[in-house]
Enzyme design. Structure first.
Site, short mmCIF file in Angstrom:
data_model
loop_
_atom_site.label_atom_id
_atom_site.label_comp_id
_atom_site.label_asym_id
_atom_site.label_seq_id
_atom_site.Cartn_x
_atom_site.Cartn_y
_atom_site.Cartn_z
N TYR A 81 -2.75 -10.24 4.90
CA TYR A 81 -2.70 -8.84 5.34
C TYR A 81 -4.10 -8.40 5.72
CZ TYR A 81 -1.65 -3.76 5.00
OH TYR A 81 -1.50 -2.42 5.25
N THR B 113 0.83 -1.22 0.00
CA THR B 113 0.00 0.00 0.00
C THR B 113 0.86 1.26 0.00
OG1 THR B 113 -1.51 -1.24 1.42
CG2 THR B 113 -1.96 1.10 1.17
N THR B 114 1.93 1.24 0.80
CA THR B 114 2.80 2.41 0.95
C THR B 114 3.50 2.77 -0.36
OG1 THR B 114 3.11 1.82 3.26
CG2 THR B 114 4.72 3.35 2.36
N ARG C 229 -8.67 0.03 5.89
CA ARG C 229 -8.64 0.26 4.44
C ARG C 229 -9.61 -0.64 3.67
NH1 ARG C 229 -4.48 3.36 2.34
NH2 ARG C 229 -2.82 3.92 3.79
N TYR D 118 -13.41 -3.38 -0.21
CA TYR D 118 -14.55 -2.76 -0.89
C TYR D 118 -15.75 -3.71 -1.07
CZ TYR D 118 -17.10 0.54 -3.79
OH TYR D 118 -18.06 1.40 -4.26
N LYS E 233 0.11 -10.21 8.47
CA LYS E 233 0.42 -8.82 8.85
C LYS E 233 -0.91 -8.27 9.35
CE LYS E 233 1.60 -4.23 7.12
NZ LYS E 233 1.77 -3.35 5.94
N ILE F 19 5.96 -5.17 9.80
CA ILE F 19 6.16 -4.61 8.47
C ILE F 19 5.82 -3.13 8.63
CG2 ILE F 19 5.33 -4.50 6.08
CD1 ILE F 19 4.95 -7.57 6.23
#
Length: 292
Positions: free
Chosen positions: A136, A47-48, A141, A110, A165, A207
């Protein structure tokens, strides 16, 4: 225990030039900066890295730059996830994973699947993946929490699902996972502010986003935590505490890119719909780094 993912992994940014093309020189410098300062592994295109605004070709180029620069010095984890299971599988099958040690795959966002839907999604991903998988969970999000029972069911049912994660910022969920996980399954913190406490409770590491800006201090803090050296590790935690708050104040990765701009490692450019950190936030970050 999959010891190559013990300690600190960092979710690398994608540096951009002023015209928003990828700055591969800056990316290579950031990779070296992190490896030389002791991080245990690198996470590519998470994502980052603004992965949702990166094209297929750009993703391949990023993997190439990072693999070439890392040159086998540390393990690499590649972000491949999404809310279209068939597309995720297609990407796994069509990506050259020869330099990749594991994939990091986000819980479907989503669409808001049920827990059974999340399980079936990762079952399909597990069956398609030739490398290990780190689940994850980031409900802030995805808008859907992957519950402890689902994570543990996946951990018990699939050998190549080796870790999660966990980034729900929910201490009791972390502790429940640590208490009930299979012995060799890793609980990795995805929350920089909670990482040390989670490691001290039996987590495998982190992470991290902030870790790539302060790799020496952050990875040392986690190593001390893994050894149970509480006082020493908290000294480092308290030194870094303010900046961890700052970088998430507006959006990620604008905050960490403002850190890198101050350190002279890359520009603070991000792709829309993200915008760079505001001037007041940049000033706070600058002043923190100068004192640090």
């Amino acid at each position: 225990m999959n010891s190559k993912f013990l300690g600190t992994g960092v979710a690398l940014v994608t540096p951009f030039k002023s015209d928003l093309t990828i700055d591969h020189d800056a990316l290579a410098n950031i990779v070296n900066f992190n490896i030389e300062n002791g991080v245990e592994y690198l996470v590519v295109c998470g994502t980052t890295a603004e992965s949702v605004t990166i094209t297929k070709q750009e993703k391949q180029d990023i993997i190439e730059t990072i693999s070439k620069t890392a040159n086998g010095r540390v393990p690499l984890v590649l972000g491949i996830g999404g809310n279209n299971t068939a597309l995720v599988i297609e990407e796994i099958k069509s990506t050259d994973l020869s330099n990749i040690d594991a994939i990091l795959s986000v819980s479907p966002y989503y669409s808001k699947p049920t827990q059974e839907g999340v399980y079936q999604h990762f079952k399909a991903v597990s069956e398609a993946s030739p490398v290990d998988i780190i689940l994850y969970n980031v409900p802030g999000r995805t808008s859907k929490n992957m519950e402890v029972a689902t994570t543990l069911r996946l951990a018990n049912d699939f050998k190549n699902i080796i870790a999660v994660k966990e980034a729900g910022n929910n201490v009791s969920q972390y502790l429940e996972l640590i208490k009930n996980k299979p012995e060799d399954f890793l609980i990795i913190s995805g929350d920089d502010d909670l990482a040390l406490g989670i490691v001290l409770a039996g987590g495998a590491g982190v992470i991290s986003v902030i870790g790539q800006g302060f790799p020496k201090e952050f990875s040392e803090m986690i190593r001390l935590g893994l050894k149970g050296e509480v006082r020493e590790s908290y000294k480092l935690h308290f030194r870094l505490m303010d900046v961890i708050g700052y970088i998430f104040e507006e959006n990620n990765p604008a905050g960490i890119k403002a850190v890198f701009e101050t350190l002279g490692l890359c520009r603070d450019s991000v792709r829309l719909p993200l915008v760079p950190a505001s001037n007041p936030l940049k000033e706070k970050i600058k002043s923190f780094i100068n004192k640090f």
